[in-house]
Scaffold this active site. Structure first.
Site, PDB file in Angstrom:
ATOM      1  N   ASP A 147       0.838  -1.194   0.000  1.00 19.37           N
ATOM      2  CA  ASP A 147       0.000   0.000   0.000  1.00 19.37           C
ATOM      3  C   ASP A 147       0.872   1.243   0.000  1.00 19.37           C
ATOM      4  O   ASP A 147       1.938   1.242  -0.630  1.00 19.37           O
ATOM      5  CB  ASP A 147      -0.938  -0.034   1.217  1.00 19.37           C
ATOM      6  CG  ASP A 147      -2.239   0.706   0.979  1.00 19.37           C
ATOM      7  OD1 ASP A 147      -2.200   1.946   0.939  1.00 19.37           O
ATOM      8  OD2 ASP A 147      -3.279   0.056   0.828  1.00 19.37           O
ATOM      9  N   HIS A 153      -3.826   5.983   3.509  1.00 19.12           N
ATOM     10  CA  HIS A 153      -4.504   4.752   3.123  1.00 19.12           C
ATOM     11  C   HIS A 153      -3.814   3.524   3.710  1.00 19.12           C
ATOM     12  O   HIS A 153      -4.459   2.627   4.268  1.00 19.12           O
ATOM     13  CB  HIS A 153      -4.547   4.669   1.597  1.00 19.12           C
ATOM     14  CG  HIS A 153      -5.460   3.613   1.052  1.00 19.12           C
ATOM     15  ND1 HIS A 153      -5.073   2.302   0.903  1.00 19.12           N
ATOM     16  CD2 HIS A 153      -6.737   3.672   0.599  1.00 19.12           C
ATOM     17  CE1 HIS A 153      -6.061   1.598   0.379  1.00 19.12           C
ATOM     18  NE2 HIS A 153      -7.096   2.409   0.195  1.00 19.12           N
ATOM     19  N   SER A 165     -11.022  -1.474  -0.170  1.00 22.00           N
ATOM     20  CA  SER A 165      -9.732  -1.666   0.506  1.00 22.00           C
ATOM     21  C   SER A 165      -9.951  -2.002   1.973  1.00 22.00           C
ATOM     22  O   SER A 165      -9.273  -2.869   2.547  1.00 22.00           O
ATOM     23  CB  SER A 165      -8.888  -0.394   0.401  1.00 22.00           C
ATOM     24  OG  SER A 165      -8.477  -0.143  -0.909  1.00 22.00           O
TER      25      SER A 165
END
Length: 652
Positions: free
Chosen positions: A177, A233, A552
């Site tokens: 990520d 994120h 996600s």
């Protein structure tokens, strides 16, 4: 393959070749290969129209020249790198930068290098050349959920899921990520044991501990890139998967596997990920020996042999690693699902029964319930009626979506501004409205967004309304004079027990799958709407936890539960864990009704949206029966899709 000038923003090509010939490197060592690409173009001029190329070769049965001393072992990193470099016309560009960026060993046997399209094309003339595919850009599929999923039910017979799985102790979850913020309290190693003996990875961050045991970044071969998260994120999904227990807002926040270890592989920068970097990250994760691999990113569907995640995850699964990935946020459009390979656990998004309420009270007394993560104190934003303004009431799309320029010349001082959700980041809409003097914002869903609303955190009072409530609001405005249309925002805080729940998020990507022969995808759905998890603390005003929505987040929940299953059943193969997750999923909501699709208005969700149903951790721990599948059967399946032998060899 289009030309470009920067390795970080250029397309890539996969190439595959057969057994390499042997040549001498000029230093007395026999190496495979030799200079494969003609060097008729001087190095000084080869910086024009450069493209990133990823080449993959077949290494089975490659032998070293018996007359050479010492013998060459192509499975050693150094010798593989020499062989890969031998395919290049020269070692460096005219700028002095190296052509060779990555030398892969596990995810795919090959390398990433900078070549012109003509140079990449010339590889087709090499003996035993097999395949070339273009690279692509991939994108990210962007506290309470453990209780919602019944992980902490201590009163259940025989103990809860956490108790039975020792909270995931000893499992290593690899996260590909945007990196991590290791100093966040959710990544404390309080109560976390030492890493397992099998662990081989290293950490390039000062904040690593027994929780975050590995961290590395991959960006166009640059070895000096930091794995710190500047986006949020990566920190968010890592916290969902394996965040430790943290006292927060009068309760306790944690991830799915709170005692599991985390290994971080940063391959995404500025919301964008490259195939070459992702392959390098997965390659490293396999070598480090992670237990579960989380890949919460993706792109448009491609044939599996052209899909970097499908190819890399095939290698990972072959090494006993469970791979969990996000289905994508392409809903409500059909057949835009990512990760269609049957060996990948693909997760769609569902809602939980928690809402952070921001009610819109109209001048006619009607209350419309919306959501907002920003809950200002009453003294800062008193409950009083303010005039409504809808910049897009005359049909201007830019004004209806509250684009910055469309509001620049409007006087919205003290008004509540109506904007359509979507078409741009909500934070940009809030900023545009604030710059125009607005007192608050109401986001209204379009039909394609249905009932799915978001608890965004921002600096402006706001409420996000569903499509139906947005219609009621606009009807009220149309039936009132411009001066009489008023509303007040009432912030009610966090409320539990919302119904129907769980429900399928409108944005969650749906089947039918177009690239896998009709197999059902997504496999499963999990919480992915307004999930509260860790947030980087790079700024003084940054929140400790933040809301995000996306598949996600759903994939992170599944990865954490997969780690719990791995701990309880260490001998199970990835296919068996995959089977346990899918066969135990529930297609009923908390009230015993069929799962509701928030895109619809009176219909239950279809299999193409929900897969097997909602993640059910307790059932997955003891499914009663599990199914296994061998690697060779996947190869037969690929042949059954009509792939040529050269295309199937990319997986073999």
């Amino acid at each position: 393959m289009s030309p470009a000038t920067s390795p970080a923003s250029t397309p890539a090509t996969y190439l595959k070749a057969g057994e390499p010939p042997l040549s001498n490197d000029g230093g007395g060592n026999t190496i495979p290969g030799g200079n494969r690409i003609p060097t008729s173009t001087p190095a000084a001029t080869q910086n024009e129209n450069q493209s990133l190329a990823i080449a993959a070769m077949k290494l089975d049965n490659v032998k070293a020249d018996p007359a050479a001393a010492p013998p060459v072992h192509l499975h050693s990193p150094a010798d593989l790198k020499i062989w890969h470099a031998s395919y290049l016309p020269n070692a460096t560009l005219s700028s002095g930068e190296p052509r060779l960026l990555y030398s892969y060993r596990h995810a795919i046997t090959g390398f990433a290098a900078i070549l012109t399209p003509q140079e990449a094309k010339s590889m087709e003339s090499i003996q035993d050349f097999i395949l070339a595919c273009p690279d692509r850009r991939l994108f990210l599929h962007t506290t309470y959920t453990p209780r919602f999923l019944n992980l902490d039910e201590w009163t259940s017979a025989g103990g809860g899921v956490w108790e039975k799985s020792f909270y995931g102790e000893g499992a290593v979850i690899g996260v590909v990520d945007t990196g991590i913020s290791p100093n966040h309290p959710t990544f404390s190693d309080d109560g976390i044991p030492f890493p397992p003996i099998k662990w081989k990875g290293r950490c390039s961050l000062a904040g690593c501990n027994n929780k975050v045991i590995g961290a590395k970044a991959f960006r166009a071969g640059d070895r000096n890139v930091s794995p710190l998260d500047l986006d949020g994120h990566g920190t968010h999904v890592a916290g969902i998967a394996a965040g430790n227990f943290v006292r927060f807002a009068g309760g306790t926040a944690s991830g799915m596997a709170p005692k599991a270890h985390l290994a971080i592989y940063k391959a995404c920068f500025g919301g964008e990920c490259r195939d070459s970097d992702l392959l390098a990250a997965v390659d490293q994760a396999i070598d480090d020996r992670v237990s579960v691999l989380l890949i919460p990113l993706g792109g448009m569907p491609l044939p599996l042999y052209q899909d970097s995640v499908a190819v890399a995850s095939f290698a990972a699964v072959g090494k006993g690693i469970v791979v969990c990935a996000s289905a994508g946020n392409g809903g409500p459009r059909k057949s835009e699902i990512s990760h269609e390979a049957p060996w990948v656990v693909t997760a769609g998004a569902s809602s939980a029964d928690r809402r952070v309420i921001a009610t819109v009270r109209l001048g006619n007394g009607v209350d419309l319930v919306g959501e907002s993560g920003f809950q200002p104190p009453k003294e800062d934003f008193p409950t009083s009626f303010r005039p409504l303004a809808f910049p897009g009431i005359d049909g201007d799309p830019a004004a209806a979506n509250c684009h910055n320029r469309s509001l620049a010349d409007l006087d919205l001082r003290g008004k509540i501004v109506l904007c359509f959700a979507g078409d741009a980041e909500n934070t940009d809409k809030f900023r545009a409205a604030s710059n125009a003097g607005a007192a608050a914002v109401i986001l209204m869903n379009r039909r394609r967004h249905g009932f799915t609303t978001r608890s965004d955190t921002n600096d402006l009072p706001a409420s996000h309304l569903s499509y139906m409530n947005g219609r009621l609001l606009r009807s009220y405005m149309y039936s009132s004079s411009s001066a009489a249309a008023v509303a007040a925002l009432i912030f009610n805080g966090t409320v539990y027990g919302a119904r129907p729940s769980p429900a399928i998020a409108a944005f969650s990507s749906r089947g039918p799958s177009l690239m896998n022969g009709g197999l059902l995808k997504p496999d499963i759905i999990a919480p992915g709407v307004n999930v509260l998890s860790a947030w980087p603390s790079s700024a003084v005003s940054a929140p400790l936890f933040n809301f995000m929505s996306g598949t996600s987040m759903a994939a992170a929940h599944v990865a954490g539960v997969a780690a719990l299953i791995r701990k309880k059943h260490p001998r199970w193969s990835p296919a068996m864990i995959h089977s346990a997750l899918v066969t135990s999923a529930s297609n009923l909501d908390l009230d015993g009704n069929q799962l509701f699709d928030e895109l619809s208005y009176n219909n239950s969700g279809s299999l193409l949206a929900a897969g097997a149903g909602q993640l059910h951790p307790a059932g997955a721990m003891n499914p009663g029966l599990v199914y296994d599948i061998e690697r060779k059967h996947f190869l037969h399946y690929l042949c059954g899709l009509g792939y040529s032998s050269t295309e199937v060899r990319k997986f073999n």
